[in-house]
Design an enzyme around this catalytic site. Structure first.
Site, short mmCIF file in Angstrom:
data_model
loop_
_atom_site.label_atom_id
_atom_site.label_comp_id
_atom_site.label_asym_id
_atom_site.label_seq_id
_atom_site.Cartn_x
_atom_site.Cartn_y
_atom_site.Cartn_z
N ASP A 148 37.34 45.89 27.35
CA ASP A 148 37.53 45.13 26.11
C ASP A 148 36.44 45.48 25.09
O ASP A 148 35.80 44.61 24.51
CB ASP A 148 37.51 43.63 26.40
CG ASP A 148 38.05 42.80 25.22
OD1 ASP A 148 38.83 43.36 24.41
OD2 ASP A 148 37.70 41.62 25.12
N SER B 142 20.85 40.74 47.09
CA SER B 142 20.60 39.50 46.37
C SER B 142 20.42 39.79 44.88
O SER B 142 19.88 40.82 44.50
CB SER B 142 19.34 38.81 46.91
OG SER B 142 18.20 39.63 46.74
N ASN B 143 20.90 38.87 44.06
CA ASN B 143 20.78 39.03 42.62
C ASN B 143 20.55 37.65 42.02
O ASN B 143 21.48 37.02 41.53
CB ASN B 143 22.06 39.67 42.06
CG ASN B 143 21.92 40.05 40.61
OD1 ASN B 143 20.82 40.24 40.11
ND2 ASN B 143 23.04 40.14 39.91
N LEU C 125 30.04 42.97 44.07
CA LEU C 125 29.61 43.96 43.09
C LEU C 125 28.27 44.59 43.44
O LEU C 125 28.00 45.72 43.06
CB LEU C 125 29.54 43.33 41.70
CG LEU C 125 30.85 42.82 41.11
CD1 LEU C 125 30.62 42.23 39.73
CD2 LEU C 125 31.90 43.91 41.06
N CYS C 126 27.42 43.85 44.11
CA CYS C 126 26.06 44.32 44.41
C CYS C 126 25.89 44.80 45.83
O CYS C 126 24.77 44.95 46.32
CB CYS C 126 25.05 43.21 44.12
SG CYS C 126 25.10 42.58 42.44
N GLY D 82 26.24 43.33 48.61
CA GLY D 82 25.55 42.40 49.48
C GLY D 82 24.10 42.15 49.13
O GLY D 82 23.44 41.31 49.76
#
EC number: 2.7.11.1
Length: 357
Positions: free
Chosen positions: A180, A41-42, A36-37, A39
């Site tokens: 949702d 860093s999160n 999602l990012c 690659g």
């Protein structure tokens, strides 16, 4: 074997199991974060199982504040928190992947005030546990009229959730579709700020594409909020969320206040002029509201308590005009009136209605 040795062996066994869960869960979460990012860093703060168990008194029933979402109240590092613990049968399939998706997306949007802030997670249980800021779920479908939200609060919440969904659609490296959007996933903090939560069903649209298609038997969400095409074919687009948000507006601003009511309302007076009441009951709220608007019966749908809450400084005609503006916007969202708007346009329109005097 002595009692001390037995306890020591059991403790070591539990520690080893938690370490295995930490590694297995961490692997899936890391893969999702990398995807999602792009690659990047999160970093996400992790808590130990001992900290979570102590904070919730071993997931005590007395600390369970939201049974449907398995959310517990707790005190962690001297602050109140919400701790979300999903059970193995909470989702139709892929429980671990869905929880990791919830953690990953929450970590990406936590800097935005209109999302329930993720404080960290615990990977030492069979399924990861989320630790979020403390907030209250909006009072929805409550029999207590004193708990129903006044107009100003409802329009503010609607506007802020629209802003949050717009952020998911436009501000991240990939378009994220919540899939949702419904009342049980909306919270309000002590300052009255609306917070969107629960990203376990969130779908990322690949770069350069405008849709994703899942197998029809993997369609998930809240029945009355599912966009028709998604429910039938599994096709997910930005409109999937726009439709759900339109239904949210309709439930939020009419007498069918609450998801239960819009599925099986007991208020026969709303349908007394239709020949086949059973067929009308089976219609979605969007179809019913569209018919009422066509017949010029908007007042029949409005929540009297909400009209009263709009204040005495406005005429009844002016109140109904504002309400009609919201309902017409909702019908655009559900495809019953004019062109379907983008979520950013919806947010701007709600902001205009909120300021309308």
């Amino acid at each position: 074997m002595s009692c001390w040795r037995k306890k020591s062996k059991k403790k070591n066994s539990e520690a080893n199991q938690r370490q295995r869960w930490f590694q297995e869960n961490g692997k899936v979460l890391l893969e999702d974060l990398i995807e999602l990012c792009n690659g990047k860093s999160n970093p996400i703060k992790t808590f130990s199982a001992e900290e979570i168990l102590q904070a919730t008194d071993n997931f005590s029933e007395s600390n369970l504040v939201i049974r449907f979402n398995f959310m517990y109240r707790g005190i962690l590092q001297n602050r109140p928190v919400l701790i979300k613990r999903a059970t193995w049968n909470y989702y139709k399939s892929d429980t671990l992947e869905k929880i990791c998706r919830d953690i990953a997306v929450s970590s990406m949007v936590s800097g935005h005030k209109n999302f329930l802030k993720l404080l960290g997670c615990c990977l030492e249980f069979e399924h990861p546990v989320l630790v979020c800021e403390y907030a209250e779920r909006i009072p929805f479908n409550t029999p207590n009229p004193e708990m129903l939200l006044p107009w100003r609060m409802r329009i503010k919440i609607a506007k802020e959730i629209a802003i949050a969904v717009s952020y998911l659609h436009t501000a991240l490296s990939r378009t994220m579709i919540h899939t949702d959007i419904q009342p049980f996933n909306i919270f309000v903090d002590s300052n009255g700020t609306a917070k969107l939560s629960d990203f376990c069903l969130c779908i990322a649209i690949p770069e350069g594409e405008t849709f994703v298609k899942v197998h029809a038997d993997r369609v998930e969400g809240t029945l009355d909020y599912l966009e028709y095409n998604y429910a039938a074919t599994g096709l997910i687009t930005e409109y999937t969320d726009v439709f759900s948000f339109g239904v949210l507006l309709q439930n939020f601003f009419t007498r069918t206040y609450g998801v239960v009511d819009c599925c099986c309302s007991e208020d026969e007076s709303l349908f007394e002029e239709f020949e086949d009441k059973q067929n009308v009951m089976n219609l979605r709220i969007s179809d019913r509201i569209s018919k009422f608007v066509e017949e010029g019966r908007i007042f029949d749908m409005l929540d009297p308590k909400m009209l009263e809450s709009m204040g005495d400084d406005e005429t009844e005609e002016h109140k109904i005009r504002r309400m009609k503006a919201v309902l017409m916007l909702s019908l655009r969202c559900t495809g019953h009136r004019g062109d379907v708007p983008k979520m950013m346009e919806v947010a701007k329109e709600l902001k205009r209605i909120e300021r309308w005097t």
